[in-house]
Design an enzyme around this catalytic site. Structure first.
Site, PDB file in Angstrom:
ATOM      1  N   SER A 164       6.528  -1.877   1.412  1.00 21.39           N
ATOM      2  CA  SER A 164       5.609  -1.160   1.119  1.00 21.39           C
ATOM      3  C   SER A 164       4.565  -1.960  -0.080  1.00 21.39           C
ATOM      4  O   SER A 164       3.693  -1.522  -0.472  1.00 21.39           O
ATOM      5  CB  SER A 164       5.733   0.137   0.358  1.00 21.39           C
TER       6      SER A 164
ATOM      7  N   SER B 183       3.098   1.671   1.773  1.00 23.84           N
ATOM      8  CA  SER B 183       2.598   2.824   1.111  1.00 23.84           C
ATOM      9  C   SER B 183       1.641   2.402  -0.049  1.00 23.84           C
ATOM     10  O   SER B 183       0.808   3.305  -0.453  1.00 23.84           O
ATOM     11  CB  SER B 183       3.488   3.775   0.663  1.00 23.84           C
TER      12      SER B 183
ATOM     13  N   LYS C 206       0.340   2.223  -9.004  1.00 23.04           N
ATOM     14  CA  LYS C 206       0.477   2.771  -7.902  1.00 23.04           C
ATOM     15  C   LYS C 206       0.920   4.401  -8.459  1.00 23.04           C
ATOM     16  O   LYS C 206       1.614   4.345  -9.338  1.00 23.04           O
ATOM     17  CB  LYS C 206       1.510   2.458  -7.142  1.00 23.04           C
TER      18      LYS C 206
END
Length: 512
Positions: free
Chosen positions: A181, A157, A82
Protein backbone atom coordinates in the site's frame (compact mmCIF):
# COMPACT_ATOMS: atom_id res chain seq x y z
CA UNK A 1 -3.90 21.86 -10.56
CA UNK A 2 -3.66 25.58 -11.25
CA UNK A 3 -1.55 26.70 -8.29
CA UNK A 4 2.09 25.63 -7.98
CA UNK A 5 3.07 25.48 -4.29
CA UNK A 6 6.02 27.59 -3.22
CA UNK A 7 8.05 24.61 -2.00
CA UNK A 8 8.36 23.29 -5.56
CA UNK A 9 10.71 26.16 -6.47
CA UNK A 10 13.51 24.85 -4.27
CA UNK A 11 13.94 21.24 -5.46
CA UNK A 12 14.05 18.44 -2.90
CA UNK A 13 13.81 18.49 0.87
CA UNK A 14 17.53 19.09 1.38
CA UNK A 15 17.41 22.15 -0.89
CA UNK A 16 14.23 23.34 0.80
CA UNK A 17 15.90 23.01 4.19
CA UNK A 18 18.80 25.17 2.97
CA UNK A 19 16.39 27.80 1.66
CA UNK A 20 14.59 27.93 5.01
CA UNK A 21 17.86 28.15 6.93
CA UNK A 22 19.04 30.94 4.62
CA UNK A 23 15.79 32.86 5.13
CA UNK A 24 14.95 32.72 1.42
CA UNK A 25 11.47 31.65 2.44
CA UNK A 26 9.58 31.18 5.70
CA UNK A 27 7.75 28.13 6.95
CA UNK A 28 4.55 30.17 7.12
CA UNK A 29 4.88 31.19 3.48
CA UNK A 30 5.39 27.57 2.48
CA UNK A 31 2.44 26.41 4.54
CA UNK A 32 0.10 29.11 3.26
CA UNK A 33 1.06 28.36 -0.35
CA UNK A 34 0.61 24.61 0.13
CA UNK A 35 -2.80 25.10 1.75
CA UNK A 36 -3.90 27.21 -1.22
CA UNK A 37 -2.65 24.57 -3.65
CA UNK A 38 -4.46 21.79 -1.78
CA UNK A 39 -7.69 23.75 -1.98
CA UNK A 40 -7.20 24.42 -5.70
CA UNK A 41 -6.65 20.69 -6.32
CA UNK A 42 -9.82 19.65 -4.53
CA UNK A 43 -11.02 17.64 -7.54
CA UNK A 44 -8.30 15.07 -6.85
CA UNK A 45 -9.93 14.35 -3.47
CA UNK A 46 -6.56 13.77 -1.82
CA UNK A 47 -7.28 15.50 1.50
CA UNK A 48 -9.96 14.48 3.98
CA UNK A 49 -9.17 16.88 6.81
CA UNK A 50 -7.46 20.28 6.64
CA UNK A 51 -7.24 22.81 9.48
CA UNK A 52 -5.32 25.92 8.37
CA UNK A 53 -5.01 27.20 11.93
CA UNK A 54 -3.25 24.03 13.08
CA UNK A 55 -0.96 24.03 10.05
CA UNK A 56 -0.01 27.69 10.40
CA UNK A 57 0.64 27.25 14.13
CA UNK A 58 3.12 24.48 13.32
CA UNK A 59 4.70 26.69 10.65
CA UNK A 60 5.10 29.56 13.10
CA UNK A 61 6.75 27.20 15.58
CA UNK A 62 9.15 26.08 12.84
CA UNK A 63 10.00 29.69 11.99
CA UNK A 64 10.66 30.42 15.66
CA UNK A 65 12.96 27.40 15.92
CA UNK A 66 14.80 28.44 12.76
CA UNK A 67 15.31 31.93 14.17
CA UNK A 68 16.55 30.54 17.48
CA UNK A 69 18.90 28.03 15.88
CA UNK A 70 17.08 25.08 17.44
CA UNK A 71 15.32 23.81 14.31
CA UNK A 72 15.00 20.12 13.56
CA UNK A 73 16.06 18.59 10.24
CA UNK A 74 12.56 18.94 8.73
CA UNK A 75 11.71 22.38 10.14
CA UNK A 76 9.17 24.05 7.87
CA UNK A 77 8.88 21.19 5.36
CA UNK A 78 5.20 20.76 4.33
CA UNK A 79 3.98 17.17 4.59
CA UNK A 80 0.70 15.36 5.21
CA UNK A 81 -0.34 12.13 6.89
CA UNK A 82 -2.36 9.20 5.63
CA UNK A 83 -5.64 9.10 7.54
CA UNK A 84 -4.62 5.77 9.08
CA UNK A 85 -2.37 7.62 11.58
CA UNK A 86 -4.13 9.03 14.63
CA UNK A 87 -3.52 12.73 15.11
CA UNK A 88 -4.38 15.18 17.82
CA UNK A 89 -6.30 18.09 16.32
CA UNK A 90 -7.07 16.62 12.93
CA UNK A 91 -9.85 14.04 12.82
CA UNK A 92 -8.93 10.42 12.08
CA UNK A 93 -11.38 8.32 10.08
CA UNK A 94 -9.22 5.67 8.36
CA UNK A 95 -11.41 6.40 5.34
CA UNK A 96 -14.43 4.89 7.10
CA UNK A 97 -17.87 6.05 8.21
CA UNK A 98 -17.24 3.91 11.28
CA UNK A 99 -14.80 6.55 12.59
CA UNK A 100 -16.46 9.63 11.15
CA UNK A 101 -15.78 12.55 13.48
CA UNK A 102 -13.33 10.60 15.68
CA UNK A 103 -10.88 12.87 17.51
CA UNK A 104 -7.81 11.09 18.83
CA UNK A 105 -6.42 12.23 22.21
CA UNK A 106 -2.85 11.48 21.06
CA UNK A 107 -0.54 11.42 18.04
CA UNK A 108 0.86 8.29 16.46
CA UNK A 109 4.57 7.81 17.14
CA UNK A 110 5.43 8.49 13.49
CA UNK A 111 3.46 11.73 13.64
CA UNK A 112 5.18 12.70 16.90
CA UNK A 113 8.64 12.04 15.50
CA UNK A 114 8.13 13.99 12.31
CA UNK A 115 6.61 16.88 14.22
CA UNK A 116 9.58 16.81 16.60
CA UNK A 117 11.83 17.06 13.53
CA UNK A 118 9.96 20.24 12.61
CA UNK A 119 7.77 19.02 9.74
CA UNK A 120 4.60 21.02 9.16
CA UNK A 121 1.47 18.95 8.53
CA UNK A 122 -1.18 20.11 6.08
CA UNK A 123 -3.66 17.53 7.37
CA UNK A 124 -4.98 14.04 6.66
CA UNK A 125 -4.96 12.24 3.34
CA UNK A 126 -7.62 10.03 1.80
CA UNK A 127 -7.10 6.26 1.81
CA UNK A 128 -8.96 3.02 1.28
CA UNK A 129 -11.20 2.20 4.23
CA UNK A 130 -9.08 0.76 7.05
CA UNK A 131 -6.27 0.55 4.45
CA UNK A 132 -8.06 -2.29 2.62
CA UNK A 133 -7.73 -1.79 -1.10
CA UNK A 134 -5.42 -1.36 -4.07
CA UNK A 135 -7.13 1.50 -5.90
CA UNK A 136 -8.33 4.01 -3.28
CA UNK A 137 -11.89 3.38 -4.45
CA UNK A 138 -12.93 1.90 -1.10
CA UNK A 139 -12.83 5.15 0.86
CA UNK A 140 -16.18 6.11 2.36
CA UNK A 141 -15.37 9.66 1.27
CA UNK A 142 -14.99 8.99 -2.44
CA UNK A 143 -12.16 7.85 -4.70
CA UNK A 144 -8.88 9.67 -5.12
CA UNK A 145 -8.03 10.62 -8.69
CA UNK A 146 -4.63 10.08 -10.24
CA UNK A 147 -2.98 13.44 -11.08
CA UNK A 148 -1.60 11.97 -14.31
CA UNK A 149 -5.10 11.11 -15.51
CA UNK A 150 -8.17 11.98 -13.42
CA UNK A 151 -9.99 8.99 -14.89
CA UNK A 152 -7.39 6.64 -13.42
CA UNK A 153 -7.03 5.24 -9.92
CA UNK A 154 -3.96 6.31 -7.92
CA UNK A 155 -3.43 2.88 -6.38
CA UNK A 156 -4.03 2.06 -2.77
CA UNK A 157 -4.41 2.02 0.01
CA UNK A 158 -2.15 5.08 0.38
CA UNK A 159 -3.61 6.63 -2.77
CA UNK A 160 -4.18 10.05 -1.24
CA UNK A 161 -0.56 10.17 -0.14
CA UNK A 162 0.78 9.18 -3.56
CA UNK A 163 -1.52 11.55 -5.44
CA UNK A 164 -0.68 14.48 -3.15
CA UNK A 165 3.04 13.91 -3.71
CA UNK A 166 2.63 13.43 -7.47
CA UNK A 167 0.70 16.71 -7.71
CA UNK A 168 3.40 18.32 -5.52
CA UNK A 169 0.79 19.49 -3.01
CA UNK A 170 3.26 18.42 -0.31
CA UNK A 171 6.99 17.76 -0.24
CA UNK A 172 6.37 14.28 1.16
CA UNK A 173 3.68 12.20 2.85
CA UNK A 174 3.33 9.27 5.18
CA UNK A 175 1.68 6.01 4.21
CA UNK A 176 1.22 2.49 5.48
CA UNK A 177 2.08 -0.72 3.65
CA UNK A 178 0.41 -4.01 4.59
CA UNK A 179 0.59 -5.81 1.25
CA UNK A 180 1.93 -3.10 -1.05
CA UNK A 181 0.00 0.00 0.00
CA UNK A 182 3.00 2.35 -0.23
CA UNK A 183 4.79 0.77 -3.18
CA UNK A 184 1.83 0.21 -5.48
CA UNK A 185 0.35 3.75 -5.34
CA UNK A 186 3.87 5.18 -5.59
CA UNK A 187 4.30 3.22 -8.82
CA UNK A 188 0.94 4.19 -10.30
CA UNK A 189 1.44 7.88 -9.46
CA UNK A 190 5.07 8.13 -10.54
CA UNK A 191 6.64 8.91 -7.16
CA UNK A 192 9.06 7.16 -4.82
CA UNK A 193 7.93 5.18 -1.78
CA UNK A 194 9.50 2.74 0.66
CA UNK A 195 8.27 0.04 3.01
CA UNK A 196 10.98 -0.55 5.63
CA UNK A 197 11.77 -3.82 7.37
CA UNK A 198 8.90 -4.89 9.61
CA UNK A 199 9.51 -3.66 13.15
CA UNK A 200 11.89 -0.81 12.31
CA UNK A 201 9.20 1.91 12.36
CA UNK A 202 6.64 2.12 15.15
CA UNK A 203 3.05 1.03 14.49
CA UNK A 204 1.80 2.77 17.64
CA UNK A 205 -1.10 4.99 16.68
CA UNK A 206 -1.70 3.40 13.27
CA UNK A 207 -5.27 2.18 12.89
CA UNK A 208 -4.66 -1.56 12.76
CA UNK A 209 -5.44 -3.72 9.73
CA UNK A 210 -3.04 -6.70 9.75
CA UNK A 211 -0.82 -6.39 12.79
CA UNK A 212 1.89 -8.81 11.60
CA UNK A 213 2.07 -7.00 8.26
CA UNK A 214 1.34 -3.29 8.80
CA UNK A 215 4.35 -0.99 8.43
CA UNK A 216 4.65 2.76 8.02
CA UNK A 217 6.69 4.29 5.23
CA UNK A 218 7.11 7.64 3.44
CA UNK A 219 6.31 8.71 -0.11
CA UNK A 220 8.17 11.54 -1.85
CA UNK A 221 9.43 12.52 -5.30
CA UNK A 222 12.93 11.08 -4.86
CA UNK A 223 14.95 8.55 -2.93
CA UNK A 224 16.87 11.36 -1.24
CA UNK A 225 13.60 12.84 -0.02
CA UNK A 226 12.52 9.45 1.34
CA UNK A 227 15.71 9.33 3.41
CA UNK A 228 14.88 12.69 4.98
CA UNK A 229 11.62 11.26 6.37
CA UNK A 230 12.41 7.60 6.95
CA UNK A 231 15.45 8.17 9.14
CA UNK A 232 13.67 10.29 11.80
CA UNK A 233 10.53 8.10 11.55
CA UNK A 234 12.44 4.95 12.42
CA UNK A 235 13.58 3.68 15.80
CA UNK A 236 12.55 1.48 18.69
CA UNK A 237 9.28 2.35 20.42
CA UNK A 238 8.41 0.66 23.73
CA UNK A 239 4.73 1.38 23.04
CA UNK A 240 4.78 -1.00 20.07
CA UNK A 241 5.20 -4.65 21.05
CA UNK A 242 6.49 -5.50 17.56
CA UNK A 243 9.12 -2.75 17.54
CA UNK A 244 12.72 -3.96 17.23
CA UNK A 245 15.38 -2.74 19.65
CA UNK A 246 18.23 -3.70 17.34
CA UNK A 247 18.70 -4.19 13.61
CA UNK A 248 21.32 -6.82 12.84
CA UNK A 249 23.20 -5.84 15.98
CA UNK A 250 22.92 -2.06 15.55
CA UNK A 251 20.52 -0.01 17.69
CA UNK A 252 17.21 0.65 15.96
CA UNK A 253 17.39 4.42 16.24
CA UNK A 254 17.36 7.54 14.06
CA UNK A 255 20.70 7.79 12.31
CA UNK A 256 20.95 4.07 11.49
CA UNK A 257 19.47 4.37 8.01
CA UNK A 258 21.33 7.58 7.19
CA UNK A 259 24.65 6.03 8.24
CA UNK A 260 24.03 3.03 5.98
CA UNK A 261 23.01 5.35 3.14
CA UNK A 262 26.16 7.45 3.53
CA UNK A 263 28.35 4.33 3.60
CA UNK A 264 26.72 2.98 0.44
CA UNK A 265 27.13 6.32 -1.32
CA UNK A 266 30.80 6.46 -0.32
CA UNK A 267 31.32 3.01 -1.83
CA UNK A 268 29.61 4.17 -5.03
CA UNK A 269 31.82 7.26 -5.19
CA UNK A 270 34.92 5.10 -4.78
CA UNK A 271 33.84 2.93 -7.72
CA UNK A 272 34.17 5.86 -10.12
CA UNK A 273 32.37 5.84 -13.46
CA UNK A 274 30.51 2.63 -12.64
CA UNK A 275 29.19 3.40 -9.15
CA UNK A 276 27.21 0.15 -8.86
CA UNK A 277 30.03 -2.14 -10.01
CA UNK A 278 29.81 -5.43 -8.13
CA UNK A 279 26.13 -5.07 -7.26
CA UNK A 280 24.25 -8.26 -8.13
CA UNK A 281 20.64 -7.62 -9.11
CA UNK A 282 18.40 -10.66 -8.85
CA UNK A 283 15.61 -10.70 -11.42
CA UNK A 284 12.92 -13.29 -10.56
CA UNK A 285 11.64 -15.17 -13.58
CA UNK A 286 8.25 -15.41 -11.86
CA UNK A 287 7.86 -11.62 -12.06
CA UNK A 288 7.98 -11.63 -15.87
CA UNK A 289 5.29 -14.14 -16.75
CA UNK A 290 2.16 -13.91 -18.85
CA UNK A 291 0.37 -11.62 -16.40
CA UNK A 292 2.83 -8.74 -16.89
CA UNK A 293 1.63 -6.14 -19.41
CA UNK A 294 4.08 -5.51 -22.29
CA UNK A 295 4.30 -1.76 -21.65
CA UNK A 296 5.21 -2.32 -18.00
CA UNK A 297 7.70 -5.04 -18.92
CA UNK A 298 9.40 -2.71 -21.42
CA UNK A 299 9.78 0.08 -18.86
CA UNK A 300 11.15 -2.28 -16.22
CA UNK A 301 13.61 -3.83 -18.70
CA UNK A 302 14.83 -0.35 -19.65
CA UNK A 303 15.38 0.47 -15.99
CA UNK A 304 17.32 -2.76 -15.46
CA UNK A 305 19.49 -1.91 -18.47
CA UNK A 306 20.25 1.46 -16.90
CA UNK A 307 21.37 -0.24 -13.71
CA UNK A 308 23.64 -2.48 -15.78
CA UNK A 309 25.10 0.64 -17.40
CA UNK A 310 25.91 1.86 -13.90
CA UNK A 311 27.97 -1.28 -13.35
CA UNK A 312 25.49 -3.67 -11.76
CA UNK A 313 25.29 -7.32 -12.80
CA UNK A 314 21.94 -8.90 -13.64
CA UNK A 315 21.44 -12.47 -12.42
CA UNK A 316 18.44 -14.76 -12.78
CA UNK A 317 16.83 -15.91 -9.54
CA UNK A 318 13.70 -17.86 -8.71
CA UNK A 319 10.97 -17.09 -6.20
CA UNK A 320 8.88 -20.19 -6.88
CA UNK A 321 6.07 -19.40 -4.46
CA UNK A 322 5.35 -15.91 -5.83
CA UNK A 323 1.77 -16.72 -6.81
CA UNK A 324 1.09 -18.52 -3.52
CA UNK A 325 1.59 -15.20 -1.76
CA UNK A 326 -1.87 -14.13 -2.93
CA UNK A 327 -3.94 -16.84 -1.18
CA UNK A 328 -1.61 -16.84 1.84
CA UNK A 329 -1.95 -13.09 2.28
CA UNK A 330 -5.71 -13.11 1.75
CA UNK A 331 -6.06 -15.63 4.55
CA UNK A 332 -3.65 -14.05 7.05
CA UNK A 333 -4.51 -10.38 6.54
CA UNK A 334 -8.32 -10.82 6.74
CA UNK A 335 -7.89 -13.05 9.80
CA UNK A 336 -5.97 -10.31 11.56
CA UNK A 337 -8.40 -7.68 10.30
CA UNK A 338 -11.42 -9.55 11.66
CA UNK A 339 -9.75 -9.61 15.06
CA UNK A 340 -8.64 -5.97 14.99
CA UNK A 341 -12.00 -4.68 13.78
CA UNK A 342 -14.00 -6.63 16.35
CA UNK A 343 -13.53 -3.67 18.72
CA UNK A 344 -15.76 -1.44 16.58
CA UNK A 345 -19.07 -2.29 18.19
CA UNK A 346 -20.77 1.08 18.68
CA UNK A 347 -20.22 0.93 22.44
CA UNK A 348 -16.85 2.47 23.23
CA UNK A 349 -16.28 4.55 20.11
CA UNK A 350 -17.10 4.53 16.43
CA UNK A 351 -20.43 4.72 14.68
CA UNK A 352 -23.53 3.75 16.65
CA UNK A 353 -26.83 2.99 14.92
CA UNK A 354 -29.64 5.41 15.72
CA UNK A 355 -32.34 2.76 16.10
CA UNK A 356 -32.11 -0.67 17.73
CA UNK A 357 -34.18 -2.90 19.99
CA UNK A 358 -31.42 -4.43 22.12
CA UNK A 359 -27.64 -4.63 22.52
CA UNK A 360 -27.16 -7.34 19.92
CA UNK A 361 -29.13 -5.39 17.34
CA UNK A 362 -27.24 -2.21 18.20
CA UNK A 363 -23.88 -3.87 17.56
CA UNK A 364 -25.08 -5.58 14.38
CA UNK A 365 -26.61 -2.43 12.91
CA UNK A 366 -23.69 -0.23 13.93
CA UNK A 367 -21.22 -2.51 12.14
CA UNK A 368 -23.48 -2.97 9.12
CA UNK A 369 -23.87 0.80 8.73
CA UNK A 370 -20.30 1.77 9.62
CA UNK A 371 -18.26 -0.63 7.49
CA UNK A 372 -18.06 -0.59 3.70
CA UNK A 373 -18.38 -3.59 1.40
CA UNK A 374 -14.67 -4.42 1.08
CA UNK A 375 -14.13 -4.27 4.84
CA UNK A 376 -17.15 -6.50 5.42
CA UNK A 377 -15.85 -8.94 2.81
CA UNK A 378 -12.49 -9.25 4.56
CA UNK A 379 -14.05 -9.53 8.02
CA UNK A 380 -16.19 -12.42 6.77
CA UNK A 381 -13.20 -14.17 5.22
CA UNK A 382 -11.12 -13.66 8.35
CA UNK A 383 -13.83 -14.89 10.68
CA UNK A 384 -14.35 -17.97 8.51
CA UNK A 385 -10.68 -19.00 8.33
CA UNK A 386 -10.30 -18.60 12.10
CA UNK A 387 -13.44 -20.56 12.91
CA UNK A 388 -13.44 -24.00 14.50
CA UNK A 389 -12.75 -26.67 11.93
CA UNK A 390 -11.11 -24.34 9.41
CA UNK A 391 -8.21 -22.83 11.36
CA UNK A 392 -5.79 -25.67 10.54
CA UNK A 393 -6.92 -25.97 6.93
CA UNK A 394 -6.58 -22.29 6.11
CA UNK A 395 -4.86 -20.04 8.65
CA UNK A 396 -2.21 -22.50 9.82
CA UNK A 397 -1.46 -23.57 6.26
CA UNK A 398 -1.16 -19.93 5.16
CA UNK A 399 1.37 -19.31 7.92
CA UNK A 400 3.39 -22.28 6.69
CA UNK A 401 3.37 -20.89 3.16
CA UNK A 402 4.43 -17.54 4.60
CA UNK A 403 7.51 -19.16 6.12
CA UNK A 404 8.37 -20.85 2.83
CA UNK A 405 8.06 -17.55 0.95
CA UNK A 406 10.51 -15.93 3.38
CA UNK A 407 12.88 -18.85 2.82
CA UNK A 408 12.70 -18.34 -0.96
CA UNK A 409 13.94 -14.78 -0.55
CA UNK A 410 16.73 -15.86 1.79
CA UNK A 411 17.90 -18.51 -0.68
CA UNK A 412 18.14 -15.81 -3.33
CA UNK A 413 20.15 -13.54 -1.05
CA UNK A 414 22.42 -16.35 0.16
CA UNK A 415 25.09 -16.10 -2.50
CA UNK A 416 23.01 -15.30 -5.58
CA UNK A 417 22.19 -11.59 -5.36
CA UNK A 418 22.38 -8.45 -3.24
CA UNK A 419 19.02 -6.92 -4.18
CA UNK A 420 16.01 -8.06 -6.19
CA UNK A 421 14.34 -5.91 -8.84
CA UNK A 422 11.19 -6.20 -10.87
CA UNK A 423 7.80 -4.62 -11.48
CA UNK A 424 5.59 -3.27 -8.71
CA UNK A 425 2.27 -3.90 -10.46
CA UNK A 426 1.43 -5.94 -13.57
CA UNK A 427 -0.24 -3.01 -15.35
CA UNK A 428 -0.38 0.76 -15.27
CA UNK A 429 -3.26 2.36 -13.37
CA UNK A 430 -6.72 1.15 -14.32
CA UNK A 431 -9.64 3.49 -14.82
CA UNK A 432 -11.82 4.27 -11.83
CA UNK A 433 -14.60 1.69 -11.68
CA UNK A 434 -12.93 -0.89 -13.95
CA UNK A 435 -12.84 -3.54 -11.21
CA UNK A 436 -16.02 -2.56 -9.41
CA UNK A 437 -17.78 -5.81 -10.37
CA UNK A 438 -14.73 -7.98 -9.68
CA UNK A 439 -13.07 -6.93 -6.42
CA UNK A 440 -10.66 -9.87 -6.53
CA UNK A 441 -9.01 -8.34 -9.62
CA UNK A 442 -7.40 -5.77 -7.33
CA UNK A 443 -6.18 -8.58 -5.09
CA UNK A 444 -4.41 -10.26 -8.02
CA UNK A 445 -2.68 -6.99 -8.92
CA UNK A 446 -0.68 -7.27 -5.67
CA UNK A 447 1.17 -10.39 -6.83
CA UNK A 448 4.62 -8.72 -6.86
CA UNK A 449 4.29 -6.94 -3.52
CA UNK A 450 2.60 -9.45 -1.22
CA UNK A 451 5.52 -11.85 -0.84
CA UNK A 452 7.77 -9.03 0.37
CA UNK A 453 5.20 -8.09 3.01
CA UNK A 454 4.74 -11.67 4.17
CA UNK A 455 8.52 -11.97 4.55
CA UNK A 456 8.81 -8.61 6.35
CA UNK A 457 11.52 -7.38 3.96
CA UNK A 458 12.24 -3.77 3.00
CA UNK A 459 11.27 -2.73 -0.52
CA UNK A 460 10.71 0.45 -2.46
CA UNK A 461 9.19 1.70 -5.68
CA UNK A 462 10.80 4.34 -7.86
CA UNK A 463 9.52 5.94 -11.07
CA UNK A 464 10.76 4.07 -14.15
CA UNK A 465 8.94 5.66 -17.06
CA UNK A 466 5.49 5.57 -18.56
CA UNK A 467 3.27 2.96 -20.13
CA UNK A 468 0.05 3.00 -22.10
CA UNK A 469 -1.89 6.25 -21.93
CA UNK A 470 1.08 8.10 -20.45
CA UNK A 471 0.49 6.47 -17.08
CA UNK A 472 3.49 5.90 -14.78
CA UNK A 473 5.37 2.65 -14.24
CA UNK A 474 7.31 1.85 -11.08
CA UNK A 475 10.37 -0.32 -10.49
CA UNK A 476 10.45 -2.35 -7.29
CA UNK A 477 13.77 -2.74 -5.45
CA UNK A 478 13.72 -5.37 -2.70
CA UNK A 479 16.45 -5.66 -0.09
CA UNK A 480 17.41 -8.06 2.65
CA UNK A 481 16.44 -7.27 6.23
CA UNK A 482 17.56 -3.82 7.46
CA UNK A 483 18.93 -2.81 4.03
CA UNK A 484 16.91 0.43 3.82
CA UNK A 485 19.95 2.70 3.63
CA UNK A 486 21.56 0.75 0.81
CA UNK A 487 18.28 0.53 -1.12
CA UNK A 488 17.88 4.30 -0.95
CA UNK A 489 21.46 4.83 -2.14
CA UNK A 490 21.05 2.40 -5.05
CA UNK A 491 17.83 4.12 -6.07
CA UNK A 492 19.52 7.51 -5.84
CA UNK A 493 22.25 6.42 -8.26
CA UNK A 494 19.55 5.54 -10.78
CA UNK A 495 17.78 8.85 -10.17
CA UNK A 496 21.02 10.76 -10.72
CA UNK A 497 21.05 9.61 -14.35
CA UNK A 498 17.30 9.59 -15.07
CA UNK A 499 14.61 12.21 -14.64
CA UNK A 500 11.44 10.14 -14.21
CA UNK A 501 11.16 11.26 -10.57
CA UNK A 502 11.25 14.90 -11.68
CA UNK A 503 8.29 14.59 -14.03
CA UNK A 504 5.20 16.45 -12.85
CA UNK A 505 1.66 15.93 -14.20
CA UNK A 506 0.98 18.59 -16.82
CA UNK A 507 4.60 19.77 -16.68
CA UNK A 508 6.59 16.82 -18.03
CA UNK A 509 10.32 17.38 -17.95
CA UNK A 510 10.21 19.96 -15.17
CA UNK A 511 11.47 19.37 -11.68
CA UNK A 512 9.10 19.52 -8.75
Amino acid sequence: MTTSPLHTRFGGIAELRAALAGRQVSARELARSALDAAQAAGDLNTFLHIDPDLTLAQADAADAALAAGTAGPLAGVPIAHKDAFVTRGWRTTAGSKMLEGYASPFDATVVQRLQAAGAVSLGKLNCDEFAMGSANENSAYGPVRNPWDPNAVPGGSSGGSAAAVAARLVAAATGTDTGGSVRQPAALCGVSGIKPTYGTVSRYGIVAFGSSLDQAGPLAPSSRDLLELLDPMSGFDPQDATSLETCDGAPNAPGRIRAAYDAAQAACDAAGSQPLKGLRIGVPQEYFGAGLAPDVAAAVEAALAQFEALGAQRVAVSLPRTELAIPAYYVIAPAEASSNLARYDGVRYGHRAAEYADLNQMIARSRAEGFGDEVKRRILIGTYVLSHGYYDAYYLQAQRVRRLIAQDFQRAYAGQCDVIMGPVAPTVAKNIGDNRDDPTADWLADVYTLGVSLAGLPAMSIPAGFGNGGRPVGLQIIGNYFDEGRLLAIADRYQQVTDWHRRVPGQQGTEQ
